[in-house]
Design a protein around this motif. Structure first.
Motif, short mmCIF file in Angstrom:
data_model
loop_
_atom_site.label_atom_id
_atom_site.label_comp_id
_atom_site.label_asym_id
_atom_site.label_seq_id
_atom_site.Cartn_x
_atom_site.Cartn_y
_atom_site.Cartn_z
N GLU B 204 -18.43 33.96 31.99
CA GLU B 204 -19.32 35.07 31.71
C GLU B 204 -20.20 34.80 30.47
O GLU B 204 -21.40 35.05 30.46
CB GLU B 204 -18.38 36.26 31.51
CG GLU B 204 -18.91 37.47 30.96
CD GLU B 204 -17.74 38.43 30.65
OE1 GLU B 204 -16.61 38.23 31.16
OE2 GLU B 204 -17.98 39.34 29.89
N ILE B 205 -19.58 34.20 29.47
CA ILE B 205 -20.32 33.94 28.23
C ILE B 205 -21.45 32.95 28.46
O ILE B 205 -22.58 33.14 28.02
CB ILE B 205 -19.36 33.42 27.13
CG1 ILE B 205 -18.26 34.45 26.88
CG2 ILE B 205 -20.12 33.12 25.85
CD1 ILE B 205 -17.10 33.93 26.07
N HIS B 206 -21.13 31.88 29.20
CA HIS B 206 -22.16 30.87 29.45
C HIS B 206 -23.31 31.45 30.24
O HIS B 206 -24.48 31.16 29.97
CB HIS B 206 -21.57 29.69 30.23
CG HIS B 206 -20.62 28.88 29.42
ND1 HIS B 206 -19.77 27.96 29.97
CD2 HIS B 206 -20.37 28.88 28.09
CE1 HIS B 206 -19.04 27.42 29.02
NE2 HIS B 206 -19.39 27.97 27.87
N SER B 207 -23.00 32.27 31.21
CA SER B 207 -24.08 32.81 32.03
C SER B 207 -24.94 33.77 31.19
O SER B 207 -26.15 33.81 31.32
CB SER B 207 -23.52 33.51 33.26
OG SER B 207 -22.60 34.50 32.88
N ARG B 208 -24.32 34.50 30.30
CA ARG B 208 -25.06 35.38 29.38
C ARG B 208 -26.01 34.56 28.49
O ARG B 208 -27.14 34.95 28.23
CB ARG B 208 -24.09 36.11 28.46
CG ARG B 208 -23.83 37.54 28.76
CD ARG B 208 -25.07 38.39 28.78
NE ARG B 208 -24.69 39.74 29.14
CZ ARG B 208 -25.37 40.53 29.96
NH1 ARG B 208 -26.49 40.11 30.51
NH2 ARG B 208 -24.95 41.73 30.24
N LEU B 209 -25.50 33.41 28.03
CA LEU B 209 -26.28 32.61 27.10
C LEU B 209 -27.55 32.03 27.72
O LEU B 209 -28.56 31.89 27.05
CB LEU B 209 -25.43 31.46 26.54
CG LEU B 209 -24.36 31.87 25.52
CD1 LEU B 209 -23.46 30.69 25.20
CD2 LEU B 209 -25.03 32.39 24.24
N VAL B 210 -27.51 31.68 28.99
CA VAL B 210 -28.69 31.01 29.57
C VAL B 210 -29.32 31.76 30.74
O VAL B 210 -30.46 31.46 31.11
CB VAL B 210 -28.36 29.57 30.05
CG1 VAL B 210 -27.95 28.69 28.88
CG2 VAL B 210 -27.29 29.59 31.12
N GLY B 211 -28.63 32.75 31.32
CA GLY B 211 -29.12 33.35 32.56
C GLY B 211 -30.26 34.34 32.37
O GLY B 211 -30.25 35.14 31.44
N ARG B 213 -31.38 35.88 35.38
CA ARG B 213 -31.19 36.70 36.56
C ARG B 213 -29.78 36.40 37.07
O ARG B 213 -29.31 35.26 36.93
CB ARG B 213 -32.22 36.27 37.60
CG ARG B 213 -32.52 37.24 38.70
CD ARG B 213 -33.60 36.65 39.59
NE ARG B 213 -34.91 36.69 38.96
CZ ARG B 213 -35.76 37.72 39.07
NH1 ARG B 213 -35.44 38.74 39.80
NH2 ARG B 213 -36.93 37.69 38.48
N PHE B 214 -29.12 37.38 37.62
CA PHE B 214 -27.72 37.18 38.03
C PHE B 214 -27.51 37.58 39.48
O PHE B 214 -28.12 38.53 39.96
CB PHE B 214 -26.79 38.04 37.18
CG PHE B 214 -26.76 37.65 35.73
CD1 PHE B 214 -25.83 36.75 35.26
CD2 PHE B 214 -27.70 38.18 34.85
CE1 PHE B 214 -25.82 36.38 33.92
CE2 PHE B 214 -27.69 37.80 33.52
CZ PHE B 214 -26.75 36.91 33.05
N SER B 225 -26.68 42.25 41.77
CA SER B 225 -27.64 41.29 41.27
C SER B 225 -28.67 42.01 40.41
O SER B 225 -28.76 43.24 40.45
CB SER B 225 -28.35 40.58 42.43
OG SER B 225 -29.08 41.50 43.20
N GLY B 226 -29.41 41.23 39.63
CA GLY B 226 -30.43 41.85 38.79
C GLY B 226 -30.82 40.95 37.65
O GLY B 226 -30.24 39.87 37.47
N VAL B 227 -31.83 41.38 36.88
CA VAL B 227 -32.24 40.59 35.72
C VAL B 227 -31.30 40.89 34.56
O VAL B 227 -30.65 41.93 34.51
CB VAL B 227 -33.71 40.87 35.32
CG1 VAL B 227 -34.66 40.33 36.38
CG2 VAL B 227 -33.94 42.33 35.07
N ALA B 228 -31.26 39.94 33.62
CA ALA B 228 -30.27 40.00 32.55
C ALA B 228 -30.24 41.34 31.83
O ALA B 228 -29.18 41.91 31.59
CB ALA B 228 -30.54 38.87 31.56
N ALA B 229 -31.44 41.86 31.51
CA ALA B 229 -31.51 43.07 30.70
C ALA B 229 -30.90 44.27 31.41
O ALA B 229 -30.41 45.21 30.75
CB ALA B 229 -32.96 43.36 30.35
#
Ligand SMILES: Nc1ncnc2c1ncn2[C@@H]1O[C@H](COP(=O)(O)OP(=O)(O)O)[C@@H](O)[C@H]1O
Ligand SMILES: [Mg+2]
Lengths: 388, 256
Positions: B204-211, B213-214, B225-229
């Motif tokens: 989860e942390i890694h995806s937060r750092l670079v993602g 869109r999820f 799904s959705g954009v980071a914000a």
């Protein structure tokens, strides 16, 4: 930067460090030791004019098939059918030379006998390779089957056509046919011209050297009146095959494919390397090497025998391993294999120069260096892969 | 809105009676990192193998820049610009960096000879672009760290024309420091702006750092799904655990 410092951790090596870490260094050291040991123990006889010629002969025989075995091993496969392929090719050529072409197509010239045989052995190599890659079975078991199959077929073929399992007293084709001479004749005559010229020089100076170094049987030689007027043609073929193998392996795309196939064939395939074609091609290459071995023998001695090439597949593999080739594939050196061929060749011949030793020591020795080489190679592999 | 580089519509993949993917939609845009998350067995690897031409979809359609495409083989997919870096990286340990970089796509001179100097230079330069200065491209890959290998595999995919770069759990087998190295590499590739990245992870942390869109997968379906914000940390944690509330899980555990 974490990753920047990472690469700097790899120590810069000096030329000397690089050299002693080369994969063929072990084979080189063993070879040098053997050369000196033999030189001393045989009183120089092993390397007089005739001794050198005989040693080069056996070294070249071993070397030719070891190159085929080594390249195939680098691609991750074995071929146990090499020895039987030698017998088969020898039979095929000798029978055609003696009894004519198949289907009553008339007399066989040396060239025709060779080409037809090569077509057959390459087809067999292709077939063996295809069975291995299509079935996914271990090449060990598939080629073991061909070891039996081809040896049996050779004997049956001999008996059916020739009644006996030997052909001897063929005419000396190399007298008339340049092609037969290319395979069974002599090469590098200039080497012995120079050799004996040096001997003559010593005599002219009044230093009458009658030992075996530059003379033969205590007599000085003039070209033509002596037995030793060149090396066997197989020496040339050994050099040619080695040079081509070296060039292909280290300098070409095909070489990269051979390494990639043997290292991790799934990774190679994922990157578009035609893994199966590489393997099949190399099975054909070992068949080619076996055929060259047989052709040189047939045209040199004008004989053939169903038992020829027996155990040669095992020597070929042993030499490849002694030369630094990994049993697991992906790594090996043509230069190392050449050193291995010199070592094993010299030791197999040593009994002729040192009559007091028991010839069976040869196998003891091969077993010992093979075992040592396997351990040494494993250490090299661990070093390269970081200990995994 | 920019057109997605790659669009997946209603993708279904069945292995015999087993439905590995049950109707997945996905859009990836150039210059973006699309994090694909989900538990083990969720179908992440199956999804990317379908994108990479290893599997053929049972139903559904792929589009590259708006045009429908069908990949019959990995070769088709890579020709269309899908570059996949698998977990095992498809590297050969005993071979040099350069030989690995160009494996199967060597630069040839006359007689099939390798243009080794040129290849060494390119391998060095391409890896430098995304973050590692490798002084000696003739050294064996076996001597490289996991993070460096990852970078090599990524640089190779980009050099050979990947427009969509798929990274299958690139951080999972690495130590902390190297994980950060790989994330930096991902960021650098993203900064080029012309490459779409699909980043698979269950961290989860890694995806937060670079993602940017999820997409969350569970049991072969997109569960969010959705954009980071738009995705809160809490929501993310819920989706990561397959849609269950943490409270529910606590409850379940307590009952044992
Ligand atoms: N080739 C296959 N044949 C049958 N089932 C498969 C195959 N590949 C994957 N599966 C199944 O599909 C499911 C999803 O697997 P996978 O895509 O590897 O998940 P993830 O990568 O998210 O952990 C798993 O239950 C797995 O067993
Ligand atoms: Mg997976």
């Amino acid at each position: 930067m974490a990753d920047l410092s990472e690469s700097d951790r790899l120590q810069q090596e000096t030329w000397f460090q690089r050299t002693i870490r080369r994969p063929e260094i072990g084979a080189f050291v063993v070879m040098i030791v053997i050369i000196f040991a033999l030189l001393i123990m045989s009183n120089g006889k092993a390397f007089n004019a005739l001794g050198l010629k005989n040693n080069i002969k056996i070294i070249s025989q071993f070397g030719i098939i070891a190159m085929g075995a080594a390249l195939l091993m680098i691609a991750g496969e074995f071929d146990l059918s090499i020895g039987s392929m030698i017998g088969f090719a020898g039979m095929s050529m000798a029978l055609m030379l003696k009894w004519g072409l198949p289907f009553g197509l008339g007399e066989a010239t040396p060239f025709l006998a060779f080409i037809i045989t090569l077509a057959m052995t390459l087809t067999l190599g292709w077939f063996i390779g295809t069975v291995v890659v299509r079935s996914g079975l271990s090449s060990f078991i598939v080629t073991l089957a061909f070891l039996f199959f081809l040896r049996g077929a050779t004997e049956v073929g001999f008996r059916l056509i020739n009644k006996s399992t030997q052909v001897s007293g063929l005419q000396d084709f190399k007298q008339e046919s340049w092609f037969a001479d290319l395979l069974g004749g002599k090469v590098f005559g200039w080497f012995y011209d120079i050799w004996f010229a040096i001997g003559q020089f010593f005599v002219d100076q009044g230093i009458d050297r009658t030992d075996q170094w530059f003379t033969l049987g205590g007599n000085l030689n003039r070209r033509g009146t002596q037995w030793v007027d060149g090396f066997d043609a197989r020496f040339l073929w050994f050099l040619v095959i080695s040079a081509v193998a070296y060039f292909v392996l280290s300098r070409t795309q095909l070489g990269n494919w051979i390494y990639a196939t043997g290292d991790n064939k799934d990774a190679a395939r994922a990157n578009g390397v035609p893994v199966n074609r590489v393997k099949i091609g190399l099975f054909m290459f070992t068949a080619f090497c076996a055929t060259m071995f047989a052709a040189c023998q047939v045209f040199d001695t004008n004989t053939a025998d169903a038992a020829k090439g027996n155990l040669m597949e095992l020597f070929a593999i042993a030499i490849a391993v002694v030369g630094g080739t990994l049993m697991t594939g992906g790594f090996g050196s043509v230069v190392g294999v050449a050193f291995g061929a010199v070592t094993v060749g010299l030791v197999s011949n040593a009994v002729f120069f040192i009559p007091t030793i028991d010839g069976a020591w040869f196998r003891v020795f091969v077993g010992a260096i093979l075992l040592a080489a396997v351990f040494a190679n494993e250490r090299i592999r661990k070093r390269i892969t970081g200990g995994i | 809105m920019v057109q997605p580089y790659l669009k997946v519509e209603g993708l279904v993949k069945r292995f015999g009676p087993f439905t590995a993917l049950g109707g997945v939609d996905l859009e990836v845009y150039p210059g973006e990192v699309h994090a694909l998350l989900g538990d083990n067995g969720a179908g992440k690897s199956t999804l990317i193998k379908t994108l990479a031409g290893v599997h053929q979809p049972t139903e559904g359609q792929l589009y590259m820049e708006g045009t429908p495409v069908n990949f019959r083989s990995p070769r088709d997919a890579s020709a269309a610009g899908i570059g996949t870096v698998y977990q095992d990286l498809a590297l050969n340990q005993l071979m040099s960096v350069t030989r690995n970089f160009f494996m199967g796509r060597e630069l040839k001179g006359p007689l099939g000879t390798l243009r080794m100097d040129e290849m060494n230079q390119i391998a060095h330069d391409e890896m430098l672009k995304i973050g590692i200065d490798f002084s000696d491209p003739t050294q064996a890959v076996g001597t490289m760290s996991g993070g460096q290998r990852q970078t090599l595999a990524i640089a190779r995919a980009i050099y050979f024309g990947a427009k969509v770069l798929i990274l299958d759990e690139p951080t999972s087998a690495l130590g902390q420091v190297q994980q950060m190295g790989v994330l930096k590499t991902v960021k650098r590739v993203r900064a080029r702006g012309d490459i779409a990245i699909i980043f698979i992870t269950h961290n989860e942390i890694h995806s937060r750092l670079v993602g940017d869109r999820f997409t969350f997968l569970a049991l072969g379906k997109v569960i969010g799904s959705g954009v980071a914000a738009d995705i809160s940390d809490k929501e993310m944690r819920r989706l990561m655990s397959g849609g269950a509330e943490l409270g529910d899980l606590k409850q379940e555990l307590a009952e044992i």
